[in-house]
Design an enzyme around this catalytic site. Structure first.
Site, PDB file in Angstrom:
ATOM      1  N   HIS A  28       0.801  -1.228   0.000  1.00  0.00           N
ATOM      2  CA  HIS A  28       0.000   0.000   0.000  1.00  0.00           C
ATOM      3  C   HIS A  28       0.832   1.276   0.000  1.00  0.00           C
ATOM      4  O   HIS A  28       0.638   2.180   0.829  1.00  0.00           O
ATOM      5  CB  HIS A  28      -0.949   0.007   1.201  1.00  0.00           C
ATOM      6  CG  HIS A  28      -2.142  -0.881   1.047  1.00  0.00           C
ATOM      7  ND1 HIS A  28      -3.034  -0.756   0.001  1.00  0.00           N
ATOM      8  CD2 HIS A  28      -2.594  -1.909   1.816  1.00  0.00           C
ATOM      9  CE1 HIS A  28      -3.989  -1.674   0.137  1.00  0.00           C
ATOM     10  NE2 HIS A  28      -3.739  -2.387   1.214  1.00  0.00           N
ATOM     11  N   HIS A  82      -6.721  -3.891  -4.923  1.00  0.00           N
ATOM     12  CA  HIS A  82      -6.389  -2.498  -5.223  1.00  0.00           C
ATOM     13  C   HIS A  82      -5.646  -2.388  -6.545  1.00  0.00           C
ATOM     14  O   HIS A  82      -5.869  -1.441  -7.317  1.00  0.00           O
ATOM     15  CB  HIS A  82      -5.555  -1.904  -4.083  1.00  0.00           C
ATOM     16  CG  HIS A  82      -6.362  -1.568  -2.872  1.00  0.00           C
ATOM     17  ND1 HIS A  82      -6.786  -0.286  -2.571  1.00  0.00           N
ATOM     18  CD2 HIS A  82      -6.835  -2.354  -1.874  1.00  0.00           C
ATOM     19  CE1 HIS A  82      -7.476  -0.300  -1.448  1.00  0.00           C
ATOM     20  NE2 HIS A  82      -7.518  -1.544  -1.003  1.00  0.00           N
TER      21      HIS A  82
END
Length: 234
Positions: A28, A82
């Site tokens: 991330h 994601h």
């Protein structure tokens, strides 16, 4: 809709006979913290390989650096949910993506967004790594089938595009195993390494090891680096 290349959805790696194979949880956009964890573990990019369970971007401050990391010959990620937003940036639920950290991407010029999408489209959905002790599987969230062979066949020879999308979504999004604490494991593997669900410490359910210990939450998390030969933290 932009054109995406055809890529293998399952990527296999032969055993590493000269160094270590290490797996890491969700990143991330925190590549500086990841690099510090690798240095602490004495990771040697000349002989070691780093396998990622995906979710390379969103939430963190260094998301654009992902292109540099994807060019590293020793860095091998699967596609997380994601990352899949990037692949389908022009057809996905943008509001949901922004809510989950994707605002940075919407600010990029269209040419750069297409560049990111093309790069991310090359990520496999699953990775398998040979080790002296047996085959290791890596996906983002879960193997939604009793055996690795069944999942591999579903990915490589789907009966339809709709079926393929359903299977890929479950692989990248499902939390049923960890939510229900299922311990039956996945046949055909020594271990399956997954991320997706942030935990305080790695959790092993049968032969499935969850390693997202929130290294992307600097105040409370840390990156877990798992040695694929020993299945111990590096």
């Amino acid at each position: 809709m932009h054109e995406l290349p055809e890529v293998p959805r399952v990527k296999r790696f032969a055993a590493n006979t000269v160094g270590r194979d290490i797996a890491v949880g969700d990143i991330h956009g925190h590549f500086t913290r990841l690099q510090a964890a690798l240095e602490a573990a004495r990771f040697n990019p000349m002989v070691d390989r780093l396998f990622s369970v995906g979710d390379l971007i969103d939430r963190g401050p260094e998301c654009p650096d992902v292109l540099h990391w994807l060019d590293k010959p020793w860095f091998h990620p699967v596609c997380g949910n994601h990352d899949d937003y990037v692949v389908h940036f022009d057809t996905c639920d943008v509001d949901s993506w922004i809510f989950n950290g994707g605002l940075w991407f919407t600010k990029l010029p269209l040419s750069e967004r297409k560049q990111f999408a093309a790069k991310f489209a090359g990520l496999p959905i699953a990775i398998e790594v040979e080790t002296a002790q047996g085959l290791i599987g890596i996906v983002h969230a879960d193997c939604p089938f009793p055996s690795w062979e069944q999942m591999r066949n579903e990915l490589q020879f789907p009966e339809s595009e709709q079926r393929l999308r359903q299977v890929q979504n479950r692989i990248m999004w499902s939390r049923s195993r960890i939510d229900l604490l299922e311990t039956h494991g996945v046949e055909g593997l020594r271990a399956l390494i997954v991320g997706h669900t942030p935990l305080q410490q790695p959790v092993r359910l049968g032969n499935v090891i969850h390693i997202d210990t929130a290294g992307w939450r600097p105040a409370i998390g840390h990156f877990t680096l798992l040695n694929l030969a020993t299945l111990e933290t590096a």
